[in-house]
Scaffold this motif. Structure first.
Motif: not given
Length: 393
Positions: A77, A87, A90, A250, A254, A261, A264
């Motif tokens: 990222e 990041s 994506a 994701v 995270t 997501y 992100v």
């Protein structure tokens, strides 16, 4: 035959020959010629600037992010001075997976493998577009549809190490599978499309809406053989697995849960705002005379998109095409992302070109060739200019 052969609710059109290489050859040869012209003009333009066309195609902007995923995996990222976080989560994984496989199985670098994937995928996309248009309107319209897709102003993206060609190939063949009643194939390809780009939701929507419409149409009818219904239900189950699996992964990685997501994407200032940001962007163009011309062009472009979609409805395009095209167009125009990318985001919406393809198919071959040839030259010049510019496509 020129003319629609399906209605809005019927996913399967009248029988046509299978989409063999021989039947699709004129479209594929024409497509390859247009792409070769674009690459030739790009090479000449880049040489005049002492620039590498290979670098422009494979190692700038999004292609760099895909390559980093292929080389290093997820987790990279960039934190910007304004606090935004870019990041690589994506970027959906199918293209990087293929780049990694290509680099592992050949002497190519990851970036070069990306170019190879795009080259093969673009031909597969052209074949899929031909198959869809040929199935619905006949081979002449199919050839015209492929060539129109090739000569789009942003057609150079089809040759870049981007995911547009790969996604369009998967989407086109999934739609063809729906049109021909190959439901399991349609669901699998929709799932792969969902692993390629967020707009894979459009392919999933086409499978789901068409399947539901077929169930509603059959309500009260004798059950008969239950296998087709079983296949449709399984296709509906399989279609969203790719996109859902990646988005959930994701979120887990995270710690953001099922909506991780979206967080992100927010780091990239991407989101869905119903078109508010784009409308403000267009309105802002009318504050001064030079930029007002660009504003007029944007308004005309949006109106043209609406007219093309309306023409597809009037021509009774099959339901999966209308659902897919409407969803792709809606997501592209109503996203709050970088506005210069919107033409590229619309690249997979190839059914919008079918009304134009029908019109070209009715012309004499010589006249349509002159029209497409002139547009191909303009597209090649614009693509070289665009790719040698300072902004990302």
């Amino acid at each position: 035959m020129i003319g629609p052969v399906t209605d809005l609710a019927t996913p399967v059109a009248a029988p046509r020959p299978r989409p063999s290489w021989r039947r699709a050859a004129p479209a594929l040869l024409g497509y390859a010629a247009v792409r070769a012209l674009g690459l030739l003009v790009l090479a000449v333009w880049s040489a005049a600037r002492d620039e590498s066309p290979v670098r422009l195609l494979s190692a700038r902007w999004d292609s760099l992010w895909y390559t980093r995923v292929a080389e290093l995996g997820y987790g990279y990222e960039v934190r910007l001075p304004d606090g935004d976080v870019h990041s690589n989560l994506a970027f959906f994984p199918l293209l990087p997976w293929l780049e990694r496989a290509g680099a592992a199985l050949s002497p190519l670098s990851h970036a070069e493998a990306g170019l190879l994937v795009s080259a093969v995928a673009s031909l597969a996309a052209a074949w899929g577009i031909f198959a869809v248009a040929d199935h619905v309107y006949g081979s002449r319209a199919g050839v015209c549809a492929v060539l129109l897709w090739a000569v789009l102003p942003v057609g150079i993206v089809q040759s870049m190490a981007y995911s547009e060609s790969l996604f369009t190939a998967l989407a086109a063949w999934s739609l063809y599978a729906v049109l021909t009643g190959r439901w399991l194939t349609a669901g699998l390809l929709a799932s792969l499309a969902g692993l390629t780009r967020p707009v894979g939701a459009a392919v999933v929507a086409a499978v789901w809406v068409t399947a539901v419409a077929s169930f509603v149409r059959e309500r009260g009818a004798p059950a008969g053989d239950g296998a087709p219904r079983w296949r449709r239900a399984l296709a509906m189950l399989v279609a969203p697995l790719g996109a859902a699996g990646y988005v959930l992964w994701v979120g887990h990685r995270t710690g953001g849960g099922p909506l991780g997501y979206l967080d992100v994407q927010a780091g990239w200032r991407n989101g869905f705002d119903g078109g508010y940001a784009f409308a403000r962007f267009v309105a802002g163009k009318f504050t001064a005379f030079p930029s007002a011309l660009a504003g007029v062009g944007l308004v005309v472009g949006v109106v043209l998109l609406g007219r093309l979609y309306a023409a597809g409805v009037r021509q009774r395009q099959p339901l999966p095409l209308l659902v897919y095209t409407g969803t792709v167009t809606l997501l592209a125009l109503c996203a709050s992302s970088y506005f210069g990318s919107k033409p590229r985001l619309l690249l997979p919406a190839f059914p919008l070109l079918l009304p134009l393809a029908l019109a070209l198919a009715k012309l004499r071959t010589s006249r349509s060739a002159w029209v497409l040839g002139g547009v191909a030259v303009a597209s090649a010049v614009y693509g070289a200019f665009w790719l040698n510019g300072s902004g990302p496509p």
